[in-house]
Design an enzyme around this catalytic site. Structure first.
Site, PDB file in Angstrom:
ATOM      1  N   HIS A 242       1.053  -1.267   0.007  1.00 50.00           N
ATOM      2  CA  HIS A 242       0.215  -0.030  -0.042  1.00 50.00           C
ATOM      3  C   HIS A 242       0.901   1.429   0.012  1.00 50.00           C
ATOM      4  CE1 HIS A 242      -3.339  -2.681   1.241  1.00 50.00           C
ATOM      5  NE2 HIS A 242      -2.462  -3.305   2.289  1.00 50.00           N
TER       6      HIS A 242
HETATM    7  O1  RIB Z   1      -5.072  -0.318   4.657  1.00 49.48           O
HETATM    8  C1  RIB Z   1      -3.600  -0.227   4.478  1.00 49.48           C
HETATM    9  C2  RIB Z   1      -3.061   0.909   5.333  1.00 49.48           C
HETATM   10  O2  RIB Z   1      -3.615   0.759   6.358  1.00 49.48           O
HETATM   11  C3  RIB Z   1      -1.393   0.591   5.075  1.00 49.48           C
HETATM   12  O3  RIB Z   1      -1.034   1.714   4.912  1.00 49.48           O
HETATM   13  C4  RIB Z   1      -1.132   0.042   6.413  1.00 49.48           C
HETATM   14  O4  RIB Z   1       0.076   0.501   6.909  1.00 49.48           O
HETATM   15  C5  RIB Z   1      -2.255   0.558   7.524  1.00 49.48           C
HETATM   16  O5  RIB Z   1      -1.706   1.738   7.810  1.00 49.48           O
END
Ligand code: RIB
Length: 313
Positions: A242
């Site tokens: 992500h």
């Molecule tokens: O939903 C994914 C995100 O939420 C990622 O960045 C993870 O690190 C959490 O912060």
């Protein structure tokens, strides 16, 4: 001209990769500071993890600020089940020897934005939006001073990850996300719709391990740890990565596709709390408050990440 960044982060292995990616492009980014956020793990750990990462990359010139210890309204929901008890499980990184700045992260945001010329600072948000929202409530005058916000947040076509309808960063502090989404500040969202296309397959993981510097090996060890939950949950040939979507968008926006759309956060319904409702087909006359990214180029994304990591210690 380098882009001045303030990074909001609750590392989190994926966010560690994003921070190191940013530090691997010093000709593009001038990082003014990191604001440690309560999210994936408690604030004490996220502060420590920010310090560990800057020491790993030999960038202790960048200050770390401690943000709020919890969301604006709700109790903190964390994600140790994904990231481990420290939030940065995987590599055995030494305890940090540096300390966070004395100034609170919210005050840092307000002071820095007031001191800087208008439109110069980009907010790179990898975390819940608690601290930016608190700064906007305390000092509304800073809103027009922010160049733009680029945030890993939300989900619509891909639905939720922490609940059936909500993405984690928005779910942890939906009121904060609502304040930021309604602020009128130029906003780009990198939601699960695109991050779920960026899968760290075994080949991509071994390419990171093959970088043969301590940052590349550390990222590989981090992702080898954090991928376990997602591989089990989704059954894909890689876990979604992500956080680095945010710096990748800043570096190479042409790798992504999206459109201006209305994106509104659910803050009332217990069933869909934190859901981000994107009016992708322009059905309503709600203001188009965000550039909503729906697609990206995974091959180019991982090449770009690699190009940045190889330049680190
Ligand atoms: O939903 C994914 C995100 O939420 C990622 O960045 C993870 O690190 C959490 O912060």
């Amino acid at each position: 001209m380098k882009r001045k960044l303030i990074i909001l982060t609750d590392p989190g292995q994926d966010q560690a990769a994003a921070i190191l990616m940013i530090l691997g492009a010093p000709e593009e980014f001038d990082v003014i500071g990191l604001v440690a956020t309560a999210g994936n793990i408690g604030l004490d750990h996220t502060i420590r993890n920010c310090l560990k990462l800057l020491e790993l990359a030999e960038r202790t010139d960048i200050p770390v600020y401690s943000g709020c210890p919890r969301p604006i309204l709700r109790d903190l929901v964390m994600a140790e089940h994904v990231h481990g008890p420290t939030g940065l499980d995987g590599p055995d990184l030494p305890e940090p020897v540096t300390k966070p700045a004395a100034e609170h992260g919210v005050e840092f945001l307000i002071r820095t934005l007031r001191e800087s010329p208008t439109g110069q600072i980009t907010i790179c948000s990898l975390s819940p939006l608690t601290n930016l929202a608190m700064a906007l409530v305390q000092a509304p005058d800073i809103a027009p001073r922010i160049k733009e916000i680029v945030a890993m947040a939300g989900a619509y076509f891909e639905v939720g990850n922490i609940t059936p309808t909500a993405e984690f960063n928005v779910y942890v502090d939906p009121e904060a996300a609502d304040i930021v989404f309604r602020s009128g500040i130029p906003l780009t969202l990198l939601p699960l719709d695109v991050t779920h296309q960026m899968l760290t397959t075994p080949d991509r993981l071994s390419a990171m391990r093959g970088i043969q510097n301590r940052c590349g090996v550390a990222v590989a060890e981090m992702l080898e740890f954090s991928q376990e939950f997602d591989l089990e949950k989704y059954g894909w040939d890689g876990a979604p990565l992500h956080g680095p979507c945010v710096p990748a968008f800043l570096l190479r926006p042409e790798l992504f596709e999206g459109r201006l759309a209305s994106v509104v956060v659910e803050t009332g319904s217990p069933l869909t709390m934190g859901m981000t409702v994107a009016d992708w087909w322009n059905i309503t006359d709600r203001p188009k408050n965000a550039f909503y990214v729906r697609d990206g180029d995974p091959e180019a994304y991982y090449r770009l990440l690699q190009e940045c990591l190889v330049r680190l210690p």
